[in-house]
Design an enzyme around this catalytic site. Sequence first.
Site, PDB file in Angstrom:
ATOM      1  N   ARG A 261       9.130  19.695   1.922  1.00  0.00           N
ATOM      2  CA  ARG A 261       9.963  19.560   3.113  1.00  0.00           C
ATOM      3  C   ARG A 261      11.243  20.351   2.925  1.00  0.00           C
ATOM      4  NH1 ARG A 261       8.090  18.185   7.638  1.00  0.00           N
ATOM      5  NH2 ARG A 261      10.158  17.508   8.263  1.00  0.00           N
TER       6      ARG A 261
ATOM      7  N   HIS B  87       9.902  25.148  -8.574  1.00  0.00           N
ATOM      8  CA  HIS B  87       9.367  26.118  -7.617  1.00  0.00           C
ATOM      9  C   HIS B  87       8.448  27.071  -8.371  1.00  0.00           C
ATOM     10  CE1 HIS B  87       9.202  28.526  -4.005  1.00  0.00           C
ATOM     11  NE2 HIS B  87       9.357  29.598  -4.753  1.00  0.00           N
TER      12      HIS B  87
HETATM   13  C1  GAR Z   1       3.632  22.873  -7.710  1.00  0.00           C
HETATM   14  O1  GAR Z   1       3.054  24.099  -8.070  1.00  0.00           O
HETATM   15  C2  GAR Z   1       5.084  23.067  -7.367  1.00  0.00           C
HETATM   16  O2  GAR Z   1       5.727  24.048  -8.140  1.00  0.00           O
HETATM   17  C3  GAR Z   1       4.996  23.495  -5.929  1.00  0.00           C
HETATM   18  O3  GAR Z   1       3.977  22.709  -5.373  1.00  0.00           O
HETATM   19  C4  GAR Z   1       3.042  22.364  -6.392  1.00  0.00           C
HETATM   20  C5  GAR Z   1       2.894  20.878  -6.390  1.00  0.00           C
HETATM   21  O4  GAR Z   1       1.883  20.467  -7.274  1.00  0.00           O
HETATM   22  N1  GAR Z   1       6.244  23.324  -5.246  1.00  0.00           N
HETATM   23  C6  GAR Z   1       6.671  24.117  -4.279  1.00  0.00           C
HETATM   24  O5  GAR Z   1       6.028  25.052  -3.842  1.00  0.00           O
HETATM   25  C7  GAR Z   1       8.053  23.778  -3.728  1.00  0.00           C
HETATM   26  N2  GAR Z   1       8.626  24.894  -3.071  1.00  0.00           N
HETATM   27  P1  GAR Z   1       1.822  18.959  -7.746  1.00  0.00           P
HETATM   28  O6  GAR Z   1       1.865  18.094  -6.501  1.00  0.00           O
HETATM   29  O7  GAR Z   1       0.488  18.848  -8.432  1.00  0.00           O
HETATM   30  O8  GAR Z   1       2.962  18.711  -8.667  1.00  0.00           O
END
Ligand code: GAR
Length: 227
Positions: free
Chosen positions: A91, A109
């Site tokens: 979000r 990130h």
């Molecule tokens: C992860 O790769 C995280 O770095 C990314 O979403 C994924 C969540 O995985 N976050 C973003 O893109 C934020 N901008 P998870 O739910 O298995 O931790």
Amino acid sequence: MKNLVILISGRGSNMEAIVRACAHEAWPAKIAAVIANRPDAAGLAFAASRGIATAVVDHRQFPDRAAFDAALAQTIDGYQPDLVILAGFMRVLTEGFVDHYSGRMLNIHPSLLPSFPGLKTHQQALDAGCRVHGATVHFVTSKLDHGPIVAQAAVPVRASDDAAALAARVLGTEHVIYPRAVRWFVEERLALDGGNVTLTPPEPQWLFLDHTDNDTSANAQTAGEGA
Ligand code: GAR
């Protein structure tokens, strides 16, 4: 004892890594709650199975971002967090929300910031012909996917990679650097000096994936071809 609140939107594998590290390394910290903005966030089940309080603040129930963020902050603050951990929390947050948690909210990130803020970071890295890619843990500021960098991990980009393969390699490093960064916060070793983070006592705030499989040579070849 520090209270940690983790926000997720889906799978929650980074949350899991933090929960496990907190227990295994006996941090002076408690995961006070895992909060999701989607009722179907898969990570909620893991948190509940570990006896962690869970809550859902469904963004679709609110007329705008400000209303959602106000409700979210109210739920978070009910757990009196020392640190709010965004772990795949998808979000965009309002400035008021970010300011409220200034200096006590971390995000991970999946890119080597400041390259590739936003979405589809792995495809962006492939499209740009990057030879290395990675992940960044940073304090959250009101500028999306920016903010003082706590830790970074770099991985090679292989000639055979598609976005999914690259994402999986990066995710493996996220599970190392994010718990590590949170532990540094819990141990009160992080200081913010303007836009920079100082870690005391110092230790490497980076990780290079140590890969020993056959793709090492493939990657070296790729790099050679590009030179
Ligand atoms: C992860 O790769 C995280 O770095 C990314 O979403 C994924 C969540 O995985 N976050 C973003 O893109 C934020 N901008 P998870 O739910 O298995 O931790």
